[in-house]
Structure formats: C-alpha cells, structure tokens
Design an enzyme around this catalytic site. Structure first.
Site, PDB file in Angstrom:
ATOM      1  CE  LYS A  69      24.432   8.784  71.678  1.00 63.88           C
ATOM      2  NZ  LYS A  69      25.349   9.390  72.609  1.00 63.88           N
ATOM      3  CE  LYS A  77      26.195  11.851  81.265  1.00 66.08           C
ATOM      4  NZ  LYS A  77      26.957  11.528  80.038  1.00 66.08           N
ATOM      5  CE  LYS A 116      25.815   3.619  76.888  1.00 68.84           C
ATOM      6  NZ  LYS A 116      26.415   4.639  77.703  1.00 68.84           N
TER       7      LYS A 116
HETATM    8  N1  AQP Z   1      25.777   2.183  81.593  1.00 76.96           N
HETATM    9  C1  AQP Z   1      27.079   2.372  81.766  1.00 76.96           C
HETATM   10  N2  AQP Z   1      27.814   1.471  82.472  1.00 76.96           N
HETATM   11  C2  AQP Z   1      29.147   1.667  82.662  1.00 76.96           C
HETATM   12  N3  AQP Z   1      29.818   2.757  82.197  1.00 76.96           N
HETATM   13  C3  AQP Z   1      29.119   3.674  81.498  1.00 76.96           C
HETATM   14  N4  AQP Z   1      29.470   4.834  80.909  1.00 76.96           N
HETATM   15  C4  AQP Z   1      28.384   5.389  80.329  1.00 76.96           C
HETATM   16  N5  AQP Z   1      27.302   4.611  80.526  1.00 76.96           N
HETATM   17  C5  AQP Z   1      27.732   3.535  81.252  1.00 76.96           C
HETATM   18  C6  AQP Z   1      30.819   5.389  80.920  1.00 76.96           C
HETATM   19  O1  AQP Z   1      30.765   6.675  81.510  1.00 76.96           O
HETATM   20  C7  AQP Z   1      31.781   7.495  80.939  1.00 76.96           C
HETATM   21  C8  AQP Z   1      31.207   8.820  80.572  1.00 76.96           C
HETATM   22  O2  AQP Z   1      30.218   8.629  79.571  1.00 76.96           O
HETATM   23  P1  AQP Z   1      29.803   9.821  78.626  1.00 76.96           P
HETATM   24  O3  AQP Z   1      29.050  10.824  79.372  1.00 76.96           O
HETATM   25  O4  AQP Z   1      30.991  10.354  77.960  1.00 76.96           O
HETATM   26  O5  AQP Z   1      28.947   9.240  77.460  1.00 76.96           O
HETATM   27  P2  AQP Z   1      28.091   7.974  77.244  1.00 76.96           P
HETATM   28  O6  AQP Z   1      28.930   6.763  77.271  1.00 76.96           O
HETATM   29  O7  AQP Z   1      27.374   8.205  75.963  1.00 76.96           O
HETATM   30  O8  AQP Z   1      27.128   8.004  78.502  1.00 76.96           O
HETATM   31  P3  AQP Z   1      25.569   8.043  78.492  1.00 76.96           P
HETATM   32  O9  AQP Z   1      25.097   8.116  79.879  1.00 76.96           O
HETATM   33  O10 AQP Z   1      25.017   6.937  77.673  1.00 76.96           O
HETATM   34  O11 AQP Z   1      25.270   9.429  77.807  1.00 76.96           O
HETATM   35  P4  AQP Z   1      24.326   9.766  76.595  1.00 76.96           P
HETATM   36  O12 AQP Z   1      22.975   9.220  76.943  1.00 76.96           O
HETATM   37  O13 AQP Z   1      24.366  11.250  76.552  1.00 76.96           O
HETATM   38  O14 AQP Z   1      24.920   9.124  75.366  1.00 76.96           O
HETATM   39  C9  AQP Z   1      32.343   6.723  79.738  1.00 76.96           C
HETATM   40  O15 AQP Z   1      33.600   6.167  80.094  1.00 76.96           O
HETATM   41  C10 AQP Z   1      31.333   5.644  79.508  1.00 76.96           C
HETATM   42  O16 AQP Z   1      31.920   4.466  78.962  1.00 76.96           O
END
Ligand code: AQP
Length: 324
Positions: A111, A193, A190
């Site tokens: 990031k 969002k 992965k």
């Molecule tokens: N691809 C994934 N597979 C399995 N678990 C996932 N999690 C996120 N992506 C995957 C799990 O979802 C929970 C909430 O995630 P978060 O919103 O706190 O943040 P993140 O991990 O950063 O999710 P994103 O979708 O990738 O968000 P952005 O793009 O905003 O950074 C966590 O338990 C995470 O492990």
C-alpha cells in the site's frame, strides 16, 4: 467458550472473499462463542477516501454483515470510532512495538508503494492489535492476508505481558477453507475491494454474477495440475455448491473431461442461490436505518463497558492510574 474479535473495513462493498474468508465464519462462531464484531472505520482512513461517502459506507457494511447472518442478539456489533479506547490503547501499544516488525508487513509495503509512506499505514497493525487485545480476545477469525498482522498482535501481547505483568492472552487465528480467495481477473492476486474486476460483491445482481464468473480467468492447466484460476473456481464451488455438484466437477477434472461451459454456469447458479437472500435483506435493512441505529447503540454500549473496564486495568499496570 472463547472470546472472539474481528472487524471489516468500510472501504467498499463486501465481496465473496470477505464473506468466505471471514464473515461466514463469524456467523458460525457466534453460535459457540462470545463474539464482538466491528466495522473498523478508523482502519479505513489509511487508504484515500471521500469523507462525504464514509457514513453511507459504514451503514452499508453494517447492513450487509447483518444480512449475511450476524445476529445482534448473539454478538456485539459496533463501529470502531464510537469506542475511543481503541485509539487510546493503540497509542499505549505503539510505545512497545518494534518498528522493524511493522516495516516487514506485506500490506504496508504494497500500500505504501501506491500511496506513499504514511505513518497510518505503518501503524495499522498496532491499531488492529489494540482492537483485539482491548477485549482480551483469544480467537480472531480472519482471512490469510491478516495472519501477518495477527502475528504482530501476539508479539505485542508478549512484550506487554513480560514488561508490565501477565494480562493479555495470545490470540490465535481461526481460518476457513477459503482463506484466500483470488481475484477473478488475475488469480495471482487476492480478491480485493479496491481492485475493480477482481471481485463478486454480495450486492451483485444475478446477471452481474453470471457475467463475472463467465469472464473469470482460467488459463490452461499444466501437466494435469490445476492452474490458479481453475483452483480458485473450485474453491468457490466447494464453498457455494452442494457437495455432489462439487464432487462431479472434481471427477470431471480428474478424468480430463471438465467443461468450463458447464462448470461456470453451475458455479454462478450456486453463488446466486446463496447471495440472493443476503442482497434482499440488505436492501430491506438499508431502508430502515432506525434498526441499524439501535443495533449499533446496543453493540457499542456492550463493547464500551468491557473496553473501559479493561482500559482501567491496563493503565493501572502501565503506571498511568493516578493515586493521590
Ligand atoms: N480475498 C480474500 N479471501 C479471503 N478472505 C479475505 N479477506 C479479505 N480479502 C479476502 C478477509 O476479509 C476480512 C475483512 O477484510 P477487510 O475489509 O478488513 O480488509 P482487507 O483484507 O484489506 O480486504 P480487501 O477486500 O482487500 O479490502 P481493501 O481492498 O480495501 O484492502 C479480513 O478478515 C480479511 O482477511
């Protein structure tokens, strides 16, 4: 019965990676454990955002998670910034966290490459440690991407206990089978969002789901070994489809007769079947913000009580409680 804590950022619409890696597991765990779940809005400030849309994103995250099965009668559900003890403990823990551990975090490196070297990105795992340790949580249901951060939480808990006296349990992760759902458009990354084209949202219409699954990258298998894209489709199939459907396609793969023209529609149908009631319930909840307000009020009250009691004890241990 264990104490469970987990959170989700209001950074966009919840996707099936969040759902399979975390939220669906929360729904299960709330029947067996003492659970606290938070919409972690303070964490979401570490990536660029539009202040005017944050409120709606928080409401959306609340509605989606409740629609997916979080039950305010069984779990405490609240918004992180409403319990200031999270930031208070975060500062206290900052004073005992080695910077080297923070700099090694994959998420920080990825990031900060895009956004610049912000202290908030570096200290994100300390705030996460505060979220967990504030409630003395023992179990943290997260996706694989959060394991590194949870390891720092354990480092911090150990350091605190050895410096100020045994207080925090060392929290353990609780992973699902689909702990790392990959991006549909690039199975090397992965599902996320913030990467458009990578995800199926819990709010997607049946048509959108069908089209996204149809377009999912599969690539050819090498020497009978599943390519990452195909393996990802099987992960999703196992999570969403009935066992016999999964077994049938696995057999087709093993006998070299797998047809994507059959697999993809079957997968899309299974996802649509599971997500349709969630999408409908979410729409209903968003139309009744009063219900969401009551849920957050009750969840915040419970979380706040526990947080402030524990903070008093933590401050006492750290020598911060004034005695005249
Ligand atoms: N691809 C994934 N597979 C399995 N678990 C996932 N999690 C996120 N992506 C995957 C799990 O979802 C929970 C909430 O995630 P978060 O919103 O706190 O943040 P993140 O991990 O950063 O999710 P994103 O979708 O990738 O968000 P952005 O793009 O905003 O950074 C966590 O338990 C995470 O492990």
């Amino acid at each position: 019965m264990a104490k469970v804590f987990s959170g989700i950022q209001p950074t966009g619409i919840v996707h099936i990676g969040n759902y399979l890696g975390a939220v669906k597991n929360w729904v299960k765990l709330q029947n067996e454990h003492d659970c606290i779940f938070s919409i972690v809005d303070l964490h979401s400030l570490t990536i660029p955002y539009e202040p005017k849309s944050l409120n709606q994103r928080v409401l959306d995250a609340l509605a989606t998670n409740i629609a997916a099965g979080l039950d305010p009668e069984k779990s405490s559900i609240f918004v992180q910034s409403l319990v200031p003890e999270h930031t208070e403990l975060s500062w206290l823990l900052t004073t005992i966290t080695p910077v080297g551990n923070l700099e090694r975090m994959t998420q920080y490196k990825e990031k900060s490459e895009k956004q610049g070297l912000l202290a908030g990105l570096l200290c994100y795992p300390i705030l996460m440690a505060a979220d967990i340790l504030l409630y003395k949580a023992e179990l943290v249901p997260v996706g694989e991407d959060q394991l590194q951060h949870l390891e720092i939480t354990r480092v911090i808990a150990r350091k605190f206990n050895s410096t100020f006296g045994e207080y925090f349990p060392e929290p353990q992760p609780n992973l699902t089978k689909a702990t790392r759902v990959m991006a549909l458009n690039d199975p090397a990354c992965k599902m996320s969002k913030s990467i458009s084209g990578s995800y199926i949202a819990l709010t997607d219409s049946p048509e959108e789901i069908t089209n996204k699954v149809k377009r999912a990258v599969t690539a050819s298998d090498v020497d009978g070994k599943m390519s990452p894209g195909v393996a990802n489709l099987f992960t999703l199939l196992e999570a969403f489809a009935p066992q016999d459907v999964y077994q049938k396609f696995m057999k087709d793969f093993n006998t070299g007769t797998l047809k994507f023209s059959e697999l993809k529609p079957a997968l899309a149908e299974a996802i649509i079947t599971e997500l349709t009631p969630i999408r409908e319930k979410r729409t209903e909840l968003l139309a009744k913000p009063k219900i969401l307000e009551e849920i957050v009020e009750a969840g915040t009250k419970r979380a706040k009580k526990e947080a402030s009691e524990n903070m008093q004890e933590i401050k006492e241990l750290m020598g911060l409680k004034l005695h005249f």
